[in-house]
Write an enzyme that holds these catalytic residues in place. Structure first.
Site, PDB file in Angstrom:
ATOM      1  N   GLU A   1      -7.153  -6.062 -10.330  1.00 57.71           N
ATOM      2  CA  GLU A   1      -8.066  -5.357  -9.422  1.00 57.71           C
ATOM      3  C   GLU A   1      -8.369  -3.984  -9.982  1.00 57.71           C
ATOM      4  O   GLU A   1      -8.044  -3.690 -11.125  1.00 57.71           O
ATOM      5  CB  GLU A   1      -7.464  -5.283  -8.018  1.00 57.71           C
ATOM      6  CG  GLU A   1      -6.146  -4.543  -7.919  1.00 57.71           C
ATOM      7  CD  GLU A   1      -5.718  -4.319  -6.472  1.00 57.71           C
ATOM      8  OE1 GLU A   1      -6.561  -4.015  -5.617  1.00 57.71           O
ATOM      9  OE2 GLU A   1      -4.514  -4.424  -6.203  1.00 57.71           O
TER      10      GLU A   1
ATOM     11  N   LYS B   1       0.858  -1.200   0.000  1.00 57.28           N
ATOM     12  CA  LYS B   1       0.000   0.000   0.000  1.00 57.28           C
ATOM     13  C   LYS B   1       0.889   1.243   0.000  1.00 57.28           C
ATOM     14  O   LYS B   1       1.103   1.879   1.031  1.00 57.28           O
ATOM     15  CB  LYS B   1      -0.926  -0.042   1.221  1.00 57.28           C
ATOM     16  CG  LYS B   1      -2.317   0.497   0.900  1.00 57.28           C
ATOM     17  CD  LYS B   1      -3.320   0.128   1.972  1.00 57.28           C
ATOM     18  CE  LYS B   1      -4.625   0.841   1.749  1.00 57.28           C
ATOM     19  NZ  LYS B   1      -5.388   0.351   0.590  1.00 57.28           N
TER      20      LYS B   1
HETATM   21  C1  LIG Z   1      -6.434  -0.549   0.264  1.00 51.93           C
HETATM   22  C2  LIG Z   1      -6.606  -1.226  -1.036  1.00 51.93           C
HETATM   23  C3  LIG Z   1      -7.572  -2.228  -1.233  1.00 51.93           C
HETATM   24  C4  LIG Z   1      -8.593  -2.602  -0.178  1.00 51.93           C
HETATM   25  O1  LIG Z   1      -8.011  -3.143   0.962  1.00 51.93           O
HETATM   26  P1  LIG Z   1      -8.828  -3.231   2.342  1.00 51.93           P
HETATM   27  O2  LIG Z   1      -7.819  -3.727   3.296  1.00 51.93           O
HETATM   28  O3  LIG Z   1      -9.947  -4.155   2.143  1.00 51.93           O
HETATM   29  O4  LIG Z   1      -9.294  -1.831   2.618  1.00 51.93           O
HETATM   30  C5  LIG Z   1      -7.617  -2.872  -2.456  1.00 51.93           C
HETATM   31  N1  LIG Z   1      -6.778  -2.541  -3.460  1.00 51.93           N
HETATM   32  C6  LIG Z   1      -5.849  -1.562  -3.322  1.00 51.93           C
HETATM   33  C7  LIG Z   1      -4.956  -1.237  -4.468  1.00 51.93           C
HETATM   34  C8  LIG Z   1      -5.725  -0.884  -2.108  1.00 51.93           C
HETATM   35  O5  LIG Z   1      -4.817   0.076  -1.971  1.00 51.93           O
END
Ligand SMILES: *Cc1c(COP(=O)(O)O)cnc(C)c1O
Length: 341
Positions: free
Chosen positions: A220, A184
């Protein structure tokens, strides 16, 4: 504790300053004790690593009031672990997991007046993050770092009811094989902004990214993982090393299997297979699940049987069960609910 005078039901998803934030500094190879402070402004050197080479990562989770009036948060230990993984990949120091969870608890408790009441649909969004704070001009990791957590109240995601999304198969890539898609990091978002603005300008809600190497498999969106439901009610989610491991998605897979008795599969999902699925949803902390009604691939439309007016029946069950667990209406698996007070 007297709550702030906020119109909870009409809050948007925006930043609103709250009273306290947590700050810890890393210097000479060690974290200091950290403290809750009132000042929302950061003053750091113009040449800080975060400004020059984007050395920063973040997390996102929520606090909310349960049916029986407790303030809780959901699986913060997994956010702590994911931030550790992000930090290691970016050559940043790890903020110890137990301290991360404690800092989340302390920051929410200090902003209790901003935790929306049960039933309002609003939540207190929690944003932990870290960045290189000392000057860096030759390309290398910074020496000093700051870890912070702020909170901001956010409104109900589905204001005025659920509306399935229309998604575009993007011509841009989000993450390279062996790159940073699984952490992240702010850098993954900076480069996605042009793609999402382009999609919005063309009338789409979100981008579907395919794997960068072959452009044949589903990865995604910019900020949420995919869940699909097959016509025989199997719950399928794409597997790839360049997908960010969503905590919501991992939790929903457990809910599907353990609470709803459904078969679950985490595997490569060829884009070609999309047209055969019955339901599709996007999973993330913000919405839990947003239903997807339609995927558009260069003019070719794939409309899921669940349609453009409502959540598919399995998606709805998953949504109701996980939000029920989070709000204390359904018994949670061991360790999922962290009580703050
Ligand atoms: C934060 C995020 C998610 C969702 O993650 P959660 O932990 O469920 O909030 C999905 N994809 C990306 C690219 C993210 O940065």
């Amino acid at each position: 504790m007297e709550k702030k005078n906020i119109d909870w039901a009409n809050l948007g998803f925006g930043y609103q300053e709250t009273d306290k934030r947590f700050v810890a500094n890393y210097k000479d190879g060690a974290w200091d004790e950290g403290a809750l402070v009132s000042d929302a402004t950061i003053a750091i050197n113009e040449c800080a690593g975060v400004f020059q080479y984007a050395q920063t990562c973040f997390e996102g989770l929520k606090a909310y009031t349960t049916q029986d009036g407790r303030i809780v948060t959901f699986r913060p230990d997994l956010n702590a672990q994911r931030m550790e993984d992000s930090c290691k990949r970016l050559e940043m120091p790890v903020f110890p997991k137990e301290r991360f969870v404690q800092a989340v608890i302390d920051t929410v408790a200090a902003n209790e007046a901003y935790v929306p009441p049960y039933g309002s649909g609003a939540t207190l969004y929690i944003r932990p993050y870290m960045f290189g704070s000392s000057p860096v001009i030759g390309v290398k990791p910074a020496d000093d770092y700051q870890f912070r957590i702020f909170t901001t109240p956010v409104g109900p995601y589905f204001k005025g009811g659920v509306k399935p999304l229309t998604i575009k198969v993007s011509d841009f890539d989000r993450a390279a094989p062996h790159g940073t898609g699984h952490i992240k990091a702010g850098l993954n978002y900076a480069m996605s902004l042009h793609a999402i603005i382009t999609a919005h300008n063309e009338g789409y809600d979100e981008n579907m990214y395919l794997d960068a190497a072959t452009r044949t498999n589903v990865e995604e969106t910019g900020g949420a993982n995919f869940l699909f439901v097959t016509k025989d009610n199997k719950v399928v989610t794409p597997k790839s090393d360049s997908i960010l491991p969503s905590i919501t998605r991992r939790s929903l897979m457990v809910v599907a299997k353990e609470y709803l008795g459904l078969e679950v599969e985490e595997r490569v999902v060829p884009f070609e297979e999309i047209k055969d699925f019955a339901e599709c949803g996007l999973c993330g902390t913000a919405a839990v699940i947003s239903p997807v009604g339609k995927v558009v691939d260069h003019g070719k439309e794939i409309v899921f049987p669940s349609g453009m007016n409502e959540m598919g029946p399995i998606t709805k069950k998953l949504y109701d069960t996980l939000t029920g667990i989070q709000m204390g209406r359904i018994e949670a698996p061991e360790g999922w609910i962290q009580v703050i007070k």
